[in-house]
Every structure is written in structure tokens, then in C-alpha cells.
Design a protein around this motif. Structure first.
Motif, short mmCIF file in Angstrom:
data_model
loop_
_atom_site.label_atom_id
_atom_site.label_comp_id
_atom_site.label_asym_id
_atom_site.label_seq_id
_atom_site.Cartn_x
_atom_site.Cartn_y
_atom_site.Cartn_z
N ASP A 181 -0.85 0.65 -2.79
CA ASP A 181 -1.25 -0.11 -1.27
C ASP A 181 -0.35 -1.09 -0.99
O ASP A 181 0.77 -0.57 -1.04
N ARG A 183 -6.56 2.76 5.74
CA ARG A 183 -7.64 2.14 4.66
C ARG A 183 -8.87 2.33 4.66
O ARG A 183 -9.58 2.75 5.00
N TYR A 184 -9.00 0.94 5.51
CA TYR A 184 -10.66 0.28 5.55
C TYR A 184 -10.91 1.16 6.68
O TYR A 184 -12.06 1.44 7.01
N HIS A 210 -3.29 -10.69 6.38
CA HIS A 210 -4.06 -9.33 6.57
C HIS A 210 -4.16 -8.84 5.14
O HIS A 210 -3.86 -8.75 4.68
N PRO A 211 -5.53 -8.99 5.18
CA PRO A 211 -6.06 -8.37 3.95
C PRO A 211 -5.56 -6.29 3.99
O PRO A 211 -5.74 -6.14 5.64
N GLY A 212 -5.42 -6.30 3.02
CA GLY A 212 -4.99 -4.69 3.39
C GLY A 212 -3.19 -5.07 2.36
O GLY A 212 -2.97 -3.73 2.23
N ILE A 213 -2.83 -5.91 3.03
CA ILE A 213 -1.62 -6.01 2.52
C ILE A 213 -1.31 -7.26 1.09
O ILE A 213 -2.19 -7.78 0.59
N LYS A 214 -0.19 -6.50 0.44
CA LYS A 214 -0.16 -7.46 -0.77
C LYS A 214 1.42 -8.43 -0.64
O LYS A 214 1.99 -7.02 0.02
#
Lengths: 325, 363
Positions: free
Chosen positions: A166, A102-103, A140-144
Motif C-alpha cells: 500500500d 485500489r478502491y 485518507h483511507p488507503g494511505i499509511k
């Protein structure tokens, strides 16, 4: 209300979502014909057919990467890792592709995938099969990251995770699979990022996630029984997003905090929570934030020793007493 | 190249002429000229990128496609509505071929907000899902499972399409590539694995990195269709052979591995020294005999489809387009500090539709 197991709760959540959305597909090693290595998907092949319940070869990098690509084009794959420990075989696909797509596309591409499976020790399977990577994932940003500790949460969180746009890493626990509780029939959701106060108290906040926080309830009983200490017990349920508000409100009330989890101590979720508490509630603290983790070594095989390495009711109880000194 | 290339699987039918293949024989002059123009546009764009890189306007790596233009242009020219492309970091050619604009691409290289990824991806990470282009991926071979997943989704949805998953010759030794081969063959997925074999994985020649007689032949181990396109510099041969694989994917949902022999003129990335592993003579020889632009130009001049005047006009227009893109990039704003935390989570970017609670970012 029907009493069902954590295992049945997961199965119900996935089944309901498969019925609700034609893009949801469950994939993984042994999920279909074998009925699941831990029988989470038992009966689902028969009910939903081979298009929705798909056996994969033992090929984690390949099939998880394939799921990421399919999610980019609009499917909602639920990928079972027979043991969450095998995430490391697919590390690049998860953390370079799912987390970053996404980023790096400037928001043009989504990756609505769920990676799920048991992430726990305590079953004498040695270091390779006993990883608890929630802090590695949440880094890790982007992961939940979600870690349900009981059947009710498992069902409600799984349904939310599948609907989430996400990528969600959903960490279960083989020892909890058979644990039962009352779970309502049919539709309900537990939102990601909302902690659950399992017990209210005033002398100490025991915060944690996963099986350790269920143990903490028993430790809290002992504290009450033996010392008349009233411990508040908070299950985060979701690591990222994180319910900071519930944590901080509790600490501001009790002035003492203990974080319990099965992970190793270095850079664990508890380390993060301790940093947040000292940053945002320092003036309320009467003692340093204490953390109780597994003993810092690879997971030992030896049966009696593994029990000692992991958090236990007694270890949590002792750590709580130290926090109260 | 240091190794004598293995021959193609099937001996070419005597007198095979890519120009006479049905898919090419039917091409009108405008279509032939468009193929040539697209290759020229890629080269001029990249030459302009190189200048900007040397001026310090573009950061990081710059992996130029110069020498390989016939592949992206040829492949994309035979794609249909439901065919999708994914590639590695040498992605400028594919991006232009699918129709992305030079402005958004150059701006991305400059790290500007007007870039195709708002300055968050860079040269290696272009995307345009509206044109069926899924990147632009930085890890060697890491995009191949994703391409397999695109094919899986197409088949799942019952669409008659395929995924063209590009990789370089260096990617074929990655485990993820072999896992993808297995899944594609096992499940009859409509995916075409396109190996652009330029002879070198960074500075290591094929002979020093890859076992076996050819890269494509490894497909046999998976019972998969494969072929080698010897004349990767001929955009028409690329079209013909790729179209056959696409047909197989569309009509029988079968995967293929295509190895396309090609050559890159520049270093792996332009900052890399280019003298330690190959001879300048080798580069010069390829340029003189197999340059894709020159090859196409000569053919079309011979057929009087192109004229010297038209060639000059196409060249001039491509240079101007590239120059304009550099000016556009230069004049565009950088992203803001606030932009750093956008496009991380869908939910954070769509607060009105957010279902979760709690903290997503930790500073």
C-alpha cells in the motif's frame, strides 16, 4: 552494535532494499548527483547507478504521479520530497490517485509507493517549508503514515514501508537526521502499526510521535526529578495503522494521558487519539486527555520565536503537570 | 466549433488516402468489419446507458463518447502486447475497445457488485489491468502523470511497449500535463499523449480556454514529436497516424503528442445543458458529414465489404448485447455494507499476508 545516525539508518534501509528487489528505485530532486539535499542518499548513485537512483526535475505533481503510475505496473518507487511540505504540490496525485486507485478499481490495482522526506519545523525556514501533515495524510483511507523518531525505527520502518503493498507516507525530521544510536547491522524490520514504549511509568501516559516524543523523555526526567512523578512515554511510530492497544493499555494503567506532537492542534493525530481514549477508556480517566501541539499559527520564521511555537521539553513538562492537577 | 482549426504540421502528401496506408491496405474484410462493429457496439452501449440514466438507474455523471468512437477503436486496434491505455472519465469507448464486457461495465454504472470495480468506481472509473487498461480517471489531466509512469515502468523493465495516455482538450491547460510532457521528453519515455479534441472543455470552447495556434504544437516547447489528425472521424486515419507514433515509441523510445480532432454529440455529462455554448446546427452538421460510424459504413459499403443486411445484423446484435447488459445489471446485487471497507488496503484484504499491526479503519 554500531552507532549510526538517523540519516545513515535511512540510507542503509534503502540500500538494502535496492539490493534485495530490482523493482525498488529511489527518485527525487537532487537525490543522485547532488547526493541528496540532506545527504540521505549520499554515495548511492555511485554505488547503484542512475537506473536505481534518479534525479527528477522540480516537478512534484509530475514525478510523484509518474511514480504512482510506475507502481501500478509493478515498480516500488521510493520518492523523496526534499521537504515533505512539497506534498501539497502533488496533492491530487497522492490523494486522488495513490490513495484511491485500489478502491476505485475494486482491488485490481495496487500502489506500492513510498513518499518520504522531512516533515518538521524548527529550522527557521518559514511556513511554506515547515508543514507537519501527518493527520492530513492519515485522514485518507488507503494511505499509511509513518513517523520514526529515532535511527533504529527509521531503518526498520523504512524497510517495512518499501515492502508494503500500500502507499506509505514516511515523514522524517531534519533535526533528527544527525541523531545517533546503536542500530544492528543488517536485516531487521519494524512493523508498521506497532508503538514503542520508550519508558514505562505509572502516573501518566505521555503519548506522541516524531521529535516531540523524544523531547518527552527529557520532560519525563524532570517530572521524576522534581516531583517524583513516573511518566510512561509511548512513541506511536506509525499513525496509520495505529496501535490502539498499546495506547489504551497504558491509559488504563496510568489513568491520565497527554498527547505531544509538532502538528497544529486542529484535527491533529492527538485529537484523534484523545477521541479514541475517551471512547474506549473513559471510565479509566482521572483527568481530561491533554494535548500539546505547536502554537496554532503558521510556522513563524523568527529564530527564538519558532522555538517557543514548537513543543519543547519545558512545554511538555508544564502540560504534564496540568494533566496531573 | 467556433474556431477555425489550425492546420496540421505537415501538409498532407497530395493524394493521401488513409485506406491505402500500408497498415490499412493489408486489412482483411473481417478486420474492417470488426472496426465498424466495435464502433457500433460503443454507440449502442452508450445509448442504452443514457436510457438507464434517464430512468434513474445510473447515478452521478454519465460522460458519453458518442461521436468520438473512431478514436478509441482506431487506437486500440493498432496496439501491441505491451502497449497500455489510460484515459479520463469519458472512458466507455476505450473500455469496450480493449475488450471489457458490456455486462461488467453496465453493472458498474448501476453501482452493482458485478461491476468491473464492484460498484466502487462508477462510469468514470473503469479499470482492467489484465487488458492493459488503467482507467478511467475523474480529475481532468490527473491521469497523465500516471500514463507517464506506465511508460517509465515499461522502459525500466526493458519491455518494448508504450503507454497511450488519453486526455480531452480541456486537460491541456493543467500543470500536471505539462510536467508529464517535460518528464517524457527529458527521459525519452515511450508515451503517446493523445488529445481527443472535441472542441469544448465542458462548455468552454477551445478558443475561450487555450492559447496558441494548436494544442499539439505545445509539444514543440519540449522538443517532442507532434501531429494533428484532422479527420478523427476516420478510424483508418486514426490507425495510420497512431501506428506511426507507436512505432516511434517502440523503436526509439520517443514520446509524441497527437491531437485528434473530433466531436461529441451529447453534453459534457448528459445532465449538463447543451444549449448555452454551441448551436444545434453545429451538432447536426457534424452528424451529417462526419459521423464516424456513417463514414466507415459508407466506405465499407462502397467497397462491398459491408452490405445492408450485415449492417442491420451488426446493429441488432449490438443493441441486443447492450439490452442484455442492462438486464444483467438490473438483476445483479448491490455491494454490501461490509464491501465498503474492502479494497482500501491490500493488507486488509490479505490478512494472512499482513505484516503490519494495529488499526487500519476507525469505525
Amino acid at each position: 552494535m554500531p552507532v549510526i545516525s538517523y540519516r545513515e539508518a535511512l540510507r542503509a534501509a534503502m540500500s538494502e532494499e535496492i539490493e534485495r528487489d530490482p523493482n525498488v528505485v529511489l527518485m527525487g530532486e537532487e537525490v543522485a548527483q547532488f547526493n541528496g539535499a540532506y545527504k540521505i542518499s549520499e554515495g548511492m548513485l555511485e554505488k547503484y547507478g542512475p537506473k536505481r537512483i534518479v534525479d527528477t526535475p522540480i516537478s512534484e505533481a509530475g514525478f510523484i504521479g509518474m511514480g504512482v503510475g510506475a507502481a501500478m505496473l509493478g515498480l516500488r518507487p521510493v520518492m523523496e520530497l526534499m521537504f515533505f511540505s512539497f506534498y501539497s504540490v502533488a496533492f491530487d496525485q497522492i490523494f486522488n490517485n495513490a490513495a484511491n486507485i485500489r478502491y476505485m478499481s475494486g482491488g485490481l490495482i495496487n500502489c506500492p509507493i513510498v513518499l518520504r522526506g522531512p516533515a518538521n519545523g524548527g529550522t527557521n525556514v518559514g511556513a511554506t517549508h515547515s508543514h507537519t501533515p501527518e493527520s492530513i495524510a492519515a485522514y485518507h483511507p488507503g494511505i499509511k503514515v509513518v513517523v520514526p523518531s529515532n535511527a533504529y525505527d527509521a531503518k526498520g520502518l523504512m524497510k517495512s514501508a518499501i515492502r508494503d503493498n500500500d502507499p506509505v507516507m514516511f515523514m522524517e525530521n531534519t533535526i533528527l537526521y544527525g541523531e545517533t544510536m546503536e542500530v544492528p547491522d543488517g536485516e531487521y524490520l519494524v512493523p508498521l502499526g506497532k508503538a514503542s514504549v520508550l519508558r514505562e511509568g505509572k502516573d501518566l501516559s505521555i503519548i506522541g510521535h516524531g521529535r516531540a516524543i523524544q523531547m518527552a523523555l527529557k520532560s519525563a526526567d524532570l517530572l521524576k526529578e522534581k516531583h517524583n512523578i513516573s511518566a510512561e512515554v509511548i512513541d506511536l511510530r506509525s499513525i496509520r495503522p495505529l496501535d490502539e492497544e498499546t495506547i489504551l493499555n497504558s491509559v488504563k494503567k496510568t489513568n491520565r494521558a497527554l498527547y505531544v506532537e509538532e502538528s497544529k492542534p486542529f484535527c491533529s493525530v492527538g485529537a484523534m487519539v484523545a477521541a479514541i481514549i475517551s471512547d474506549k477508556a473513559f471510565d479509566y480517566l482521572d483527568a481530561p486527555v491533554k494535548r500539546l501541539n505547536s502554537i496554532d499559527a503558521p510556522a513563524i520564521y523568527s529564530m527564538p520565536l519558532e522555538k517557543l511555537q514548537l513543543p519543547s521539553v519545558d512545554r511538555i513538562y508544564q502540560a504534564a503537570l496540568e494533566t496531573l492537577k | 466549433m467556433t474556431k477555425k482549426p489550425a492546420p496540421t504540421k505537415k501538409a498532407e502528401v497530395a493524394g493521401y488516402n488513409a485506406r491505402q496506408a500500408p497498415i490499412n491496405a493489408k486489412l482483411g474484410n473481417d478486420e474492417l468489419i470488426a472496426l465498424y462493429r466495435d464502433m457500433v457496439r460503443i454507440r449502442r452501449f452508450e445509448e442504452r446507458c443514457l436510457r438507464s440514466y434517464q430512468q434513474g438507474k445510473i447515478g452521478g455523471f454519465l460522460h458519453l463518447y458518442i461521436g468520438q468512437e473512431s478514436i478509441a477503436v482506431g487506437v486500440v486496434s493498432v496496439m501491441g502486447k505491451n502497449d497500455h491505455v489510460i484515459t479520463a472519465y469519458r472512458d466507455h469507448g476505450h473500455a469496450l475497445a480493449v475488450g471489457m464486457g458490456m455486462n461488467e461495465m453496465m453493472a458498474e454504472n448501476y453501482g452493482k457488485y458485478t461491476g468491473c470495480s464492484k460498484g466502487k468506481g462508477g462510469s468514470m472509473h473503469y479499470f482492467d489491468p489484465s487488458r492493459n487498461f488503467w482507467g478511467g480517471h475523474g480529475i481532468v489531466g490527473g491521469q497523465i502523470p500516471l500514463g507517464t509512469g506506465l511508460a517509465y515502468a515499461l522502459k525500466y523493465k526493458g519491455l518494448k511497449g508504450c503507454a497511450l495516455a488519453f486526455m480531452g482538450d480541456g486537460a491541456v491547460n493543467q500543470g500536471a500535463v505539462h510536467e508529464s510532457y517535460n518528464l517524457a521528453a527529458l527521459w525519452s519515455l515511450p508515451v503517446i499523449f493523445v488529445i481527443e479534441n472535441n472542441g469544448y472543455s465542458m462548455g468552454t470552447s477551445q478558443e475561450r480556454s487555450s492559447a496558441g495556434p494548436s494544442l499539439a504544437q505545445r509539444a514543440e516547447g519540449y522538443g517532442m514529436n507532434w501531429d494533428i489528425i484532422e479527420n478523427g472521424h476516420d478510424v483508418l486515419e486514426v490507425r495510420d497516424k497512431v501506428a506511426a507514433a507507436i512505432k516511434l515509441a517502440h523503436e526509439k523510445s520517443l514520446p509524441s503528442v497527437l491531437e485528434i480532432r473530433t466531436y461529441r454529440y451529447r453534453g459534457h455529462s448528459v445532465a449538463d445543458p447543451d444549449t448555452t455554448y454551441r448551436d444545434k446546427k453545429e451538432i447536426e452538421e457534424y452528424k451529417a458529414t462526419k459521423d464516424p460510424l456513417m463514414f466507415c459504413q459508407n466506405q465499407l459499403l462502397g467497397e462491398k465489404v459491408l452490405t445492408d443486411e450485415l449492417i442491420a445484423k451488426i446493429d441488432e446484435a449490438a443493441r441486443a448485447e447492450a439490452e442484455t447488459s442492462a438486464q444483467f445489471a438490473e438483476a445483479s446485487p448491490f455491494p454490501t455494507v461490509e464491501d465498503i471497507q474492502k479494497d482500501v488496503y491490500w493488507e486488509a484484504d490479505n490478512p494472512a499476508d499482513r505484516k503490519s499491526q494495529g488499526t487500519l479503519f476507525f469505525n
